[in-house]
Design a protein around this motif. Structure first.
Motif, PDB file in Angstrom:
ATOM      1  N   ARG A  40      23.556  36.620  -0.689  1.00  0.00           N
ATOM      2  CA  ARG A  40      24.771  37.339  -0.299  1.00  0.00           C
ATOM      3  C   ARG A  40      25.635  37.633  -1.528  1.00  0.00           C
ATOM      4  N   ARG A  41      25.736  36.639  -2.353  1.00  0.00           N
ATOM      5  CA  ARG A  41      26.489  36.805  -3.605  1.00  0.00           C
ATOM      6  C   ARG A  41      25.926  37.971  -4.410  1.00  0.00           C
ATOM      7  N   HIS A  42      24.629  37.987  -4.454  1.00  0.00           N
ATOM      8  CA  HIS A  42      23.962  39.046  -5.200  1.00  0.00           C
ATOM      9  C   HIS A  42      24.195  40.415  -4.571  1.00  0.00           C
ATOM     10  N   GLU A  43      24.204  40.424  -3.245  1.00  0.00           N
ATOM     11  CA  GLU A  43      24.485  41.679  -2.546  1.00  0.00           C
ATOM     12  C   GLU A  43      25.867  42.204  -2.910  1.00  0.00           C
ATOM     13  N   ILE A  44      26.812  41.284  -2.979  1.00  0.00           N
ATOM     14  CA  ILE A  44      28.175  41.700  -3.324  1.00  0.00           C
ATOM     15  C   ILE A  44      28.204  42.253  -4.744  1.00  0.00           C
ATOM     16  N   ILE A  45      27.496  41.593  -5.636  1.00  0.00           N
ATOM     17  CA  ILE A  45      27.454  42.068  -7.018  1.00  0.00           C
ATOM     18  C   ILE A  45      26.839  43.464  -7.086  1.00  0.00           C
ATOM     19  N   GLU A  46      25.792  43.676  -6.312  1.00  0.00           N
ATOM     20  CA  GLU A  46      25.173  45.003  -6.290  1.00  0.00           C
ATOM     21  C   GLU A  46      26.148  46.052  -5.752  1.00  0.00           C
ATOM     22  N   PHE A  57      36.750  50.645 -12.693  1.00  0.00           N
ATOM     23  CA  PHE A  57      37.274  49.344 -12.283  1.00  0.00           C
ATOM     24  C   PHE A  57      38.614  49.462 -11.548  1.00  0.00           C
ATOM     25  N   HIS A  58      39.540  50.141 -12.146  1.00  0.00           N
ATOM     26  CA  HIS A  58      40.878  50.170 -11.567  1.00  0.00           C
ATOM     27  C   HIS A  58      40.944  50.966 -10.271  1.00  0.00           C
ATOM     28  N   ALA A  59      40.158  52.011 -10.218  1.00  0.00           N
ATOM     29  CA  ALA A  59      40.214  52.857  -9.027  1.00  0.00           C
ATOM     30  C   ALA A  59      39.450  52.250  -7.850  1.00  0.00           C
ATOM     31  N   THR A  60      38.659  51.257  -8.121  1.00  0.00           N
ATOM     32  CA  THR A  60      37.923  50.606  -7.041  1.00  0.00           C
ATOM     33  C   THR A  60      38.759  49.481  -6.446  1.00  0.00           C
ATOM     34  N   THR A  61      38.863  49.477  -5.133  1.00  0.00           N
ATOM     35  CA  THR A  61      39.579  48.381  -4.490  1.00  0.00           C
ATOM     36  C   THR A  61      38.572  47.364  -3.974  1.00  0.00           C
ATOM     37  N   VAL A  62      39.051  46.181  -3.790  1.00  0.00           N
ATOM     38  CA  VAL A  62      38.183  45.134  -3.253  1.00  0.00           C
ATOM     39  C   VAL A  62      37.668  45.560  -1.879  1.00  0.00           C
ATOM     40  N   TYR A  77      36.300  37.384  -0.967  1.00  0.00           N
ATOM     41  CA  TYR A  77      37.041  36.288  -1.582  1.00  0.00           C
ATOM     42  C   TYR A  77      36.447  34.928  -1.243  1.00  0.00           C
ATOM     43  N   TRP A  78      35.577  34.914  -0.267  1.00  0.00           N
ATOM     44  CA  TRP A  78      34.865  33.664   0.005  1.00  0.00           C
ATOM     45  C   TRP A  78      33.862  33.401  -1.116  1.00  0.00           C
ATOM     46  N   TYR A  79      33.319  34.464  -1.678  1.00  0.00           N
ATOM     47  CA  TYR A  79      32.283  34.326  -2.711  1.00  0.00           C
ATOM     48  C   TYR A  79      32.820  34.442  -4.135  1.00  0.00           C
ATOM     49  N   PHE A  80      33.929  35.126  -4.269  1.00  0.00           N
ATOM     50  CA  PHE A  80      34.499  35.294  -5.609  1.00  0.00           C
ATOM     51  C   PHE A  80      36.000  35.052  -5.563  1.00  0.00           C
ATOM     52  N   ASP A  81      36.485  34.402  -6.601  1.00  0.00           N
ATOM     53  CA  ASP A  81      37.898  34.029  -6.612  1.00  0.00           C
ATOM     54  C   ASP A  81      38.825  35.226  -6.727  1.00  0.00           C
ATOM     55  N   SER A  82      38.365  36.251  -7.399  1.00  0.00           N
ATOM     56  CA  SER A  82      39.241  37.391  -7.630  1.00  0.00           C
ATOM     57  C   SER A  82      38.400  38.618  -7.988  1.00  0.00           C
ATOM     58  N   LYS A  83      39.055  39.722  -8.031  1.00  0.00           N
ATOM     59  CA  LYS A  83      38.394  40.953  -8.438  1.00  0.00           C
ATOM     60  C   LYS A  83      37.843  40.801  -9.863  1.00  0.00           C
ATOM     61  N   ASP A  84      38.640  40.192 -10.714  1.00  0.00           N
ATOM     62  CA  ASP A  84      38.205  39.973 -12.094  1.00  0.00           C
ATOM     63  C   ASP A  84      36.947  39.118 -12.144  1.00  0.00           C
ATOM     64  N   LEU A  86      34.705  38.726  -9.991  1.00  0.00           N
ATOM     65  CA  LEU A  86      33.569  39.517  -9.531  1.00  0.00           C
ATOM     66  C   LEU A  86      33.035  40.399 -10.653  1.00  0.00           C
ATOM     67  N   PHE A  87      33.951  40.998 -11.373  1.00  0.00           N
ATOM     68  CA  PHE A  87      33.518  41.895 -12.437  1.00  0.00           C
ATOM     69  C   PHE A  87      32.825  41.120 -13.566  1.00  0.00           C
ATOM     70  N   HIS A  88      33.356  39.955 -13.856  1.00  0.00           N
ATOM     71  CA  HIS A  88      32.706  39.116 -14.865  1.00  0.00           C
ATOM     72  C   HIS A  88      31.271  38.793 -14.450  1.00  0.00           C
ATOM     73  N   ALA A  89      31.124  38.460 -13.201  1.00  0.00           N
ATOM     74  CA  ALA A  89      29.783  38.123 -12.707  1.00  0.00           C
ATOM     75  C   ALA A  89      28.851  39.318 -12.856  1.00  0.00           C
ATOM     76  N   LEU A  90      29.388  40.486 -12.567  1.00  0.00           N
ATOM     77  CA  LEU A  90      28.591  41.700 -12.705  1.00  0.00           C
ATOM     78  C   LEU A  90      28.175  41.931 -14.152  1.00  0.00           C
ATOM     79  N   MET A  91      29.117  41.770 -15.056  1.00  0.00           N
ATOM     80  CA  MET A  91      28.802  41.924 -16.483  1.00  0.00           C
ATOM     81  C   MET A  91      27.687  40.972 -16.896  1.00  0.00           C
ATOM     82  N   GLU A  92      27.835  39.744 -16.476  1.00  0.00           N
ATOM     83  CA  GLU A  92      26.847  38.724 -16.815  1.00  0.00           C
ATOM     84  C   GLU A  92      25.451  39.158 -16.365  1.00  0.00           C
ATOM     85  N   THR A  93      25.379  39.558 -15.117  1.00  0.00           N
ATOM     86  CA  THR A  93      24.101  39.966 -14.542  1.00  0.00           C
ATOM     87  C   THR A  93      23.460  41.094 -15.327  1.00  0.00           C
TER      88      THR A  93
END
Lengths: 258, 258
Positions: A40-46, A57-62, A77-84, A86-93
């Motif tokens: 599920r986490r991965h789905e959110i990242i995708e 980034f800025h124009a996209t809302t949660v 927000y259950w899977y990620f603490d914040s929008k930021d 989430l983005f960090h996780a995406l960068m990492e991936t």
DNA sequence: GCCGGTCAAATGACCCATCAGTCGGTTGAC
DNA sequence: GTCAACCGACTGATGGGTCATTTGACCGGC
């Protein structure tokens, strides 16, 4: 992409999971096991990848991300603490994906010989990676710089890792006397810069050239430079030796080739 | 007229006009003539430059700019239709400055001879321009990409102009047989990419190297490439010919040189 | 096989801080 | 006295993050 199919399978409802964007989506099966949750986490990242890529980034809302992930706002927000976060996780991936894509190319037996062969493979792999998913490459390896100190540091770290990888190859080649003795990190950075910028460029403007052709050009430029060479040194790659890497281009005319 | 003196004088506090950020500022003389208004407009752009550079586009509010320009919030909107319009104006200004800075360097008599001399001048001028005002260079020539399609187009146009300038030089050199015959736009873009990226890098990490030294390195790389050369071709620039451009570095060790 | 209890996944309405842009009012140069 | 430069309080919209509530997968007992 792959994860949709996966989740669809887990979802149970066979077949028509591919529904239009706006239609009220069948609710996803609740994630129970750790594996479920990872998926599920991965789905959110995708989902984040596609929405952030499309709108920035800025124009996209949660809420956008949640919608794309077929989840409710709060669930993100259950899977990620914040929008930021989430983005960090995406960068990492994505950084991991790029790196492994290059290393894979380096591990494969190089097509051709000489100093340039492995370099050419790596360059080509990078171009391929970028062109495989233009929008997200653009987002992650260029735009992310502008998102504030926090992201910039992260991105800088990724880039340093990339340069470090290149440096290893450079040092090796230097020790073997295959390339000239210059400060290796500087060389590595220059190589990375050139590759990265051209890859970026190819994201934005379609040059109509094969990744391999451009890779030939870059490698040739890096190895031989721009000065005319009087002694018939052969160019890198299997192509015809006498001429440029630009695959039988009429040449001369200053048309936009890249 | 001496209107500079006037405005400075009207501004009151002689000498110490550079006051701290927070202090309640003496009200500026009202702009009356067209010249006044042009100057006021320019003041706002300068204020925008420093605040946007410091905090980034999104994190900067129009109120911040107004404060930095010693104007009220509403007055900024007297001179600019929107925050975006202000930023476009800033981009325009800076792009013009960079371009004229390079052209100036190219016009000056080159220090040295050979194929690389004018190139070296131009490269060095670019580095100097970037390091003269790191924050704004970073903002305008890197971060602006991430600000949405509108700005991206603008920035892309600026970049194309830059590449075009380089291309002219490249074509000239090709026609003169001074450099190898490759697709000129591709070459121009590669040159621009390398210069641009290294300039960017120098913004973020202090390599402790003179702009001239790095320019030597870049030009050398571009002209000669990385392959070892057996015939004692001298390197570009007045430095010692045998060794790298990295000014007497111990060498070998892979320390971060850039 | 059924049932009710449990708890974590999932929900989405709500809260509230932030800011771009507006507008009616003020002022000072001419 | 006029008018345009200048002012700054206000508004409306937006969107990140919270939280009380609901849901449903699983489990143990019968």
């Amino acid at each position: 992409m792959g994860s949709w199919a996966e989740s669809a399978a887990t979802n149970g409802d066979g077949g028509g999971a591919m529904s239009g964007a706006g239609t009220p989506e069948r609710r996803l099966r609740r994630a129970v096991t750790e594996e479920d949750k990872g998926r599920r986490r991965h789905e959110i990242i995708e989902a984040a990848k596609s929405t952030f890529s499309a709108k920035g980034f800025h124009a996209t809302t949660v809420a956008d991300v949640a919608r794309a992930a077929h989840l409710s706002y709060g669930s993100v927000y259950w899977y990620f603490d914040s929008k930021d976060a989430l983005f960090h996780a995406l960068m990492e991936t994505e950084a991991r994906a790029l790196r492994s894509s290059i290393q894979e190319a380096l591990a494969a037996p190089p097509a051709g010989a000489g100093a340039g062969a492995p370099l050419r493979e790596a360059v080509q792999a990078t171009f391929r990676f970028f062109e495989r998913d233009r929008a997200s490459a653009k987002l992650l390896f260029r735009d992310a710089y502008a998102l504030g100190d926090h992201f910039e540091e992260h991105l800088f770290g990724i880039y340093e890792g990339f340069v470090g990888d290149v440096e290893e190859v450079v040092v090796e080649a230097m020790d073997a006397g295959m390339i000239i003795d210059l400060p290796p990190r500087m060389v590595a950075f220059s190589v990375a810069a050139l590759i990265g910028q051209i890859a970026q460029r190819r994201i934005v403007t379609d040059d109509g050239l094969e990744a391999g052709v451009v890779a030939d050009f870059v490698v040739s430029l890096l190895l031989y430079g721009l000065l005319p060479r009087s002694f018939g040194q052969s160019r890198v790659g299997p192509g015809d030796p006498g001429r440029t890497g630009a695959g039988g281009e009429p040449g001369e005319s200053g048309g936009p080739l890249i």
